[in-house]
Design a protein around this motif. Structure first.
Motif, PDB file in Angstrom:
ATOM      1  N   THR A 181       0.834  -1.206   0.000  1.00  0.00           N
ATOM      2  CA  THR A 181       0.000   0.000   0.000  1.00  0.00           C
ATOM      3  C   THR A 181       0.861   1.247   0.000  1.00  0.00           C
ATOM      4  O   THR A 181       1.679   1.444   0.903  1.00  0.00           O
ATOM      5  N   ARG A 185      -1.982   6.361  -0.784  1.00  0.00           N
ATOM      6  CA  ARG A 185      -3.318   5.770  -0.631  1.00  0.00           C
ATOM      7  C   ARG A 185      -3.811   5.738   0.807  1.00  0.00           C
ATOM      8  O   ARG A 185      -4.967   5.462   1.057  1.00  0.00           O
ATOM      9  N   THR A 186      -2.900   5.992   1.769  1.00  0.00           N
ATOM     10  CA  THR A 186      -3.319   5.790   3.159  1.00  0.00           C
ATOM     11  C   THR A 186      -3.616   7.079   3.914  1.00  0.00           C
ATOM     12  O   THR A 186      -4.059   7.032   5.052  1.00  0.00           O
TER      13      THR A 186
END
Ligand SMILES: Cc1ncc(C[n+]2csc(CCOP(=O)(O)OP(=O)(O)O)c2C)c(N)n1
Ligand SMILES: [Mg+2]
Length: 330
Positions: A181, A185-186
């Motif tokens: 990830t 995206r976080t």
């Protein structure tokens, strides 16, 4: 701070190359199933360690996550014992019982080796608290990944560490990914250093592919902690060339992306300085490369030839407490 001299660059080159080749060997041994379990390698991130070691002093400590094989080597642990640990041998740093993610050597100021993401962040502050409480000189370099930056424990620790002005440096090794990830995206933004702003903690980004940039930032942060002015958060932008662990098929990024980062490889950057400043001849560089190869081969030989621990050891390192309250109900 110690100056960046000819020998700084030469030592950086030899050390970083050794760390990389040592880990390449571990990858090969993993494929042969001689290293079992998980294996998270550091290839690409070497400047973060090289720069830190340049800025550290004798009583300073280091604690990190599971990508932890080369830091103890940098702090003086015998690499033969680390390779033996990874092969589960009796001559390893924990007699083969810890394995890849749990290298530990307090005698060398290396406090692990932690598999729980973010688990080492409060522990690092605890080490710093102990130094402050007992009035010992020493700063704790507490490393964690970008994936750990969103853990609640980080925020609880930041609050206490800045409030109590603990002698700790928080170092985010931001390699862009937490497993598969990406940082983008976080969270709403990918500048992890900004997390320090809410605590009024000195913070900033650092070029993690260049050991000079790392050493300068580390020096400033370590000396701030040493003089009692508390923690700093460094967001060190780096990159790992290999997968998250050896079992990662890497579908989340392109080969071109990895190649782009290899163009700013820390070892090549240091070698370029050595060549441009004529610190060494081509012949000398080849000799160093051979020395590194031989040293890795020596580690492998030692590890492979070492015995596994005796089965009895299993019973020596677990214990049954006779008066444990629940035993009688069994
Ligand atoms: C508390 C916890 N949650 C999840 C995991 C599984 N896990 C292991 S590594 C990892 C990603 C961590 O990424 P990062 O902090 O960026 O470190 P990196 O591997 O990139 O060095 C995850 C989610 C774990 N070990 N511990
Ligand atoms: Mg990461």
């Amino acid at each position: 701070m110690k100056k960046f001299t000819k020998s700084t660059y030469i030592n950086w080159y030899k050390d970083m190359l050794f760390w990389r080749k040592f880990e390449d060997k571990l990858a090969a041994l993993y494929i042969q199933q001689k290293v079992r379990g998980f294996l998270h390698l550091y290839n690409g991130q070497e400047a973060v360690l090289a720069g830190a070691l340049h800025a550290m002093k004798e009583n300073d400590k280091m604690i990190t996550a599971y990508r932890n094989h080369v830091q103890p080597i940098g702090l003086g642990v015998d690499p033969k014992r680390i390779m033996a640990e990874l092969l589960g041998k009796d001559t390893g740093t924990s007699r083969g019982l810890g394995g890849s993610m749990h290298i530990f050597s307090p005698e060398h100021n290396f406090y692990g080796g932690h598999g729980i993401v973010g688990g080492q962040i409060p522990l690092g502050a605890g080490l710093a608290f102990a130094d402050k409480y007992f009035e010992r000189d020493g700063v704790t370099l507490t490393y964690f990944g970008d994936g750990a930056a969103r853990q609640g424990s980080l925020h609880e620790t930041f609050n206490m560490a800045i409030n109590w002005k603990l002698p700790v440096v928080f170092i985010c090794e931001n390699n862009g990914y937490a497993m598969g990830t990406s940082v983008e995206r976080t969270a709403n933004h990918d500048d992890i250093w900004k997390l320090g702003l809410g605590y009024e903690m000195p913070c900033g980004p650092v070029d993690g592919m260049n050991p000079v940039a790392v050493a300068e930032a580390m020096h400033e942060a370590i000396e701030r902690a040493r003089r009692g002015d508390g923690p700093t958060l460094l967001d060190i932008k780096t990159y790992r060339y290999r997968g998250h662990s050896m079992s990662d098929a890497q579908h989340y990024r392109t080969k071109q992306e990895v190649e782009e980062y290899k163009k700013i490889d820390p070892i090549s950057q240091v070698l370029d300085v050595i060549k441009s400043k004529k610190y060494a001849s081509e012949k000398q560089i080849k000799e160093w490369d051979q020395e590194v190869k031989d040293k890795v081969a020596e580690c492998q030989k030692f590890a492979e030839e070492s015995p596994f621990p005796d089965k009895q050891l299993l019973y020596d390192v677990v214990y049954e407490q006779e008066d444990y309250p629940f035993l009688k109900h069994r």
